[in-house]
Design an enzyme around this catalytic site. Structure first.
Site, short mmCIF file in Angstrom:
data_model
loop_
_atom_site.label_atom_id
_atom_site.label_comp_id
_atom_site.label_asym_id
_atom_site.label_seq_id
_atom_site.Cartn_x
_atom_site.Cartn_y
_atom_site.Cartn_z
N ASN A 47 0.69 -1.86 0.48
CA ASN A 47 -0.54 -0.70 -0.34
C ASN A 47 0.40 1.35 -0.24
O ASN A 47 1.99 1.50 1.33
CB ASN A 47 -0.60 0.20 1.26
CG ASN A 47 -1.35 1.34 1.44
OD1 ASN A 47 -1.74 1.99 0.34
ND2 ASN A 47 -2.07 1.55 2.55
N TRP A 48 1.03 1.82 -0.66
CA TRP A 48 1.83 2.79 -1.00
C TRP A 48 1.23 4.16 -0.43
O TRP A 48 2.02 5.04 -0.81
CB TRP A 48 2.43 3.78 -2.41
CG TRP A 48 3.77 2.15 -3.04
CD1 TRP A 48 3.78 1.12 -2.80
CD2 TRP A 48 3.95 1.97 -4.19
NE1 TRP A 48 4.75 0.07 -3.17
CE2 TRP A 48 4.66 1.00 -4.60
CE3 TRP A 48 3.60 2.83 -5.73
CZ2 TRP A 48 5.13 0.67 -5.96
CZ3 TRP A 48 4.55 2.16 -6.75
CH2 TRP A 48 4.81 1.60 -6.97
N LYS A 49 -0.15 3.90 -0.64
CA LYS A 49 -0.65 5.45 -0.33
C LYS A 49 -0.05 6.87 -0.74
O LYS A 49 0.00 6.48 -2.37
CB LYS A 49 -0.22 6.00 1.36
CG LYS A 49 -0.05 4.43 2.41
CD LYS A 49 0.59 4.80 3.92
CE LYS A 49 0.07 3.50 4.63
NZ LYS A 49 0.17 4.45 6.04
N HIS A 85 -9.34 1.25 4.77
CA HIS A 85 -7.82 1.66 5.67
C HIS A 85 -8.53 2.54 7.02
O HIS A 85 -8.48 3.03 6.90
CB HIS A 85 -7.34 2.32 4.56
CG HIS A 85 -5.78 2.35 5.17
ND1 HIS A 85 -5.40 3.24 6.11
CD2 HIS A 85 -4.67 0.87 5.34
CE1 HIS A 85 -3.81 3.08 5.80
NE2 HIS A 85 -3.76 1.62 5.83
N GLU A 131 -6.30 4.91 7.54
CA GLU A 131 -6.16 6.49 7.43
C GLU A 131 -8.12 7.04 6.62
O GLU A 131 -7.68 7.86 6.77
CB GLU A 131 -5.65 6.59 6.49
CG GLU A 131 -4.63 6.75 7.16
CD GLU A 131 -2.49 5.92 6.30
OE1 GLU A 131 -3.05 5.71 5.23
OE2 GLU A 131 -1.47 5.31 7.38
N GLU A 178 -5.91 -5.27 11.00
CA GLU A 178 -4.37 -3.89 10.98
C GLU A 178 -5.48 -2.97 12.12
O GLU A 178 -5.24 -1.60 11.87
CB GLU A 178 -4.29 -3.18 10.07
CG GLU A 178 -4.31 -3.26 8.85
CD GLU A 178 -3.28 -2.48 7.25
OE1 GLU A 178 -2.93 -2.40 7.13
OE2 GLU A 178 -4.17 -1.14 7.50
N GLY A 206 2.00 2.56 10.72
CA GLY A 206 4.13 3.37 10.52
C GLY A 206 4.05 4.24 11.87
O GLY A 206 4.55 5.30 11.73
N SER A 261 3.63 -2.01 10.30
CA SER A 261 4.96 -2.24 10.59
C SER A 261 5.31 -3.67 10.55
O SER A 261 6.10 -3.79 10.97
CB SER A 261 5.43 -1.76 12.11
OG SER A 261 4.49 -0.46 11.83
N GLY A 273 2.71 -1.24 4.47
CA GLY A 273 2.85 0.20 3.84
C GLY A 273 4.30 1.05 3.53
O GLY A 273 4.93 0.40 2.66
N GLY A 274 4.84 1.62 4.96
CA GLY A 274 6.64 2.34 4.60
C GLY A 274 7.31 0.92 4.12
O GLY A 274 7.79 1.30 2.72
C1 PEP Z 1 -0.57 0.35 6.06
O1 PEP Z 1 -0.37 1.17 5.37
O2 PEP Z 1 -1.66 -0.69 5.57
C2 PEP Z 1 0.26 0.08 7.44
C3 PEP Z 1 -0.10 -1.58 7.00
O3 PEP Z 1 0.97 0.91 7.11
P1 PEP Z 1 2.95 0.71 7.66
O4 PEP Z 1 3.20 -0.80 6.94
O5 PEP Z 1 3.71 1.17 7.55
O6 PEP Z 1 3.09 0.29 8.71
#
Ligand code: PEP
Length: 258
Positions: free
Chosen positions: A14-16, A101, A103, A173, A179, A219, A240-241
């Protein structure tokens, strides 16, 4: 992942709101050769809408890597400024869509009902929904984790019939892990995933619940993916990251999957 299940592992990026089109091309030119020899898993990339076309072109006919959107609206067209629909996404070869999600829920105020309508619309339009759920830190600390997951599941599946439920992916999640660098412990992750699968068993039946893939997100990194994937109810990861760098996401995508 449970070795006796037939749930194909999923590693999703997930590149956001990161990466321009040129950054996307650079990423894929470095990433695709690193995963070329893998098999037995779905690797998914969810770029920003503006980079869907570039990813679609570069992964065309790729047997392993496919394209997701990070969101969509439930209507097909109309006066919905700033929104995008499944027919528009499908033109780029989008197969999956991330819905609900944290966010979207907590920054943009999406509620359970809106997310339910999006899940319904995705299924009606041949897209696979990745329904995200998860508790906030204060909810976990108040012992409400299971209750929150049940509420989000019950809403998210409210428009889903038994004949199509197996297609939906659930992403657990925990909001406090997204994040933040704090990953759920293996016990916390397995407990939540087991609870989700038990809920799915009572809502549908054990056959359907046994087919639904439940991803962990929060994470995920190259150094914790193998432990997470060894948990019996964890069928993949939403990342994500650590999905923004080709080497790091290639390492995650190359995790042990038997
Ligand atoms: C996400 O955006 O779904 C996520 C899990 O981010 P991260 O891996 O950065 O915690």
């Amino acid at each position: 992942m449970n070795s006796i299940s037939n749930r194909k592992p999923v590693l999703a990026a997930n590149w956001k709101m990161y990466k321009t089109v040129s950054e996307t091309r650079d990423f894929l030119n470095a990433f695709l050769p690193l995963v070329n020899d893998l098999s037995g898993r779905d690797i998914i990339i969810a770029p920003p809408f503006t980079a869907l076309s570039a990813v679609g072109e570069l992964i065309e006919d790729n047997r392993l890597v496919s394209l997701a959107a990070q969101n969509m609206y439930f209507e097909q067209e109309g006066g919905f400024t700033g929104e995008i629909s499944s027919i528009m996404l499908k033109e780029f070869g989008v197969k999956w869509v991330i819905l609900g999600h944290s966010e979207r829920r907590h920054i943009f105020g999406e509620d359970d009902r809106l997310i339910a309508l999006k899940v319904k619309s995705a299924l009606e339009n041949d897209m696979i929904p990745i329904l995200c759920i998860g508790e906030k830190l204060e909810e976990r600390e108040s012992g409400l984790t299971h209750e929150i997951l049940e509420r989000q599941l019950s809403a998210g599946f409210s428009e889903v019939g038994s004949e199509e439920a197996y297609q939906v992916l659930v992403a657990y999640e925990p909001v406090w892990a997204i994040g933040t660098g704090k990953t759920a412990t293996p016990d916390q992750a397995q407990d939540a995933h087991f609870h989700i699968r038990s809920w799915l068993t009572s809502r549908f039946n054990s056959g359907i619940a046994g087919q639904i893939r439940i991803l962990y997100g929060g994470s995920v990194k190259p150094d914790n993916i193998n432990e997470l994937m060894s948990l019996s109810d964890v069928d993949g990861a939403l990342v994500g990251g650590a999905s923004l760098k080709p080497d790091s996401f290639a390492e995650i995508a190359s995790c042990r999957v038997e």
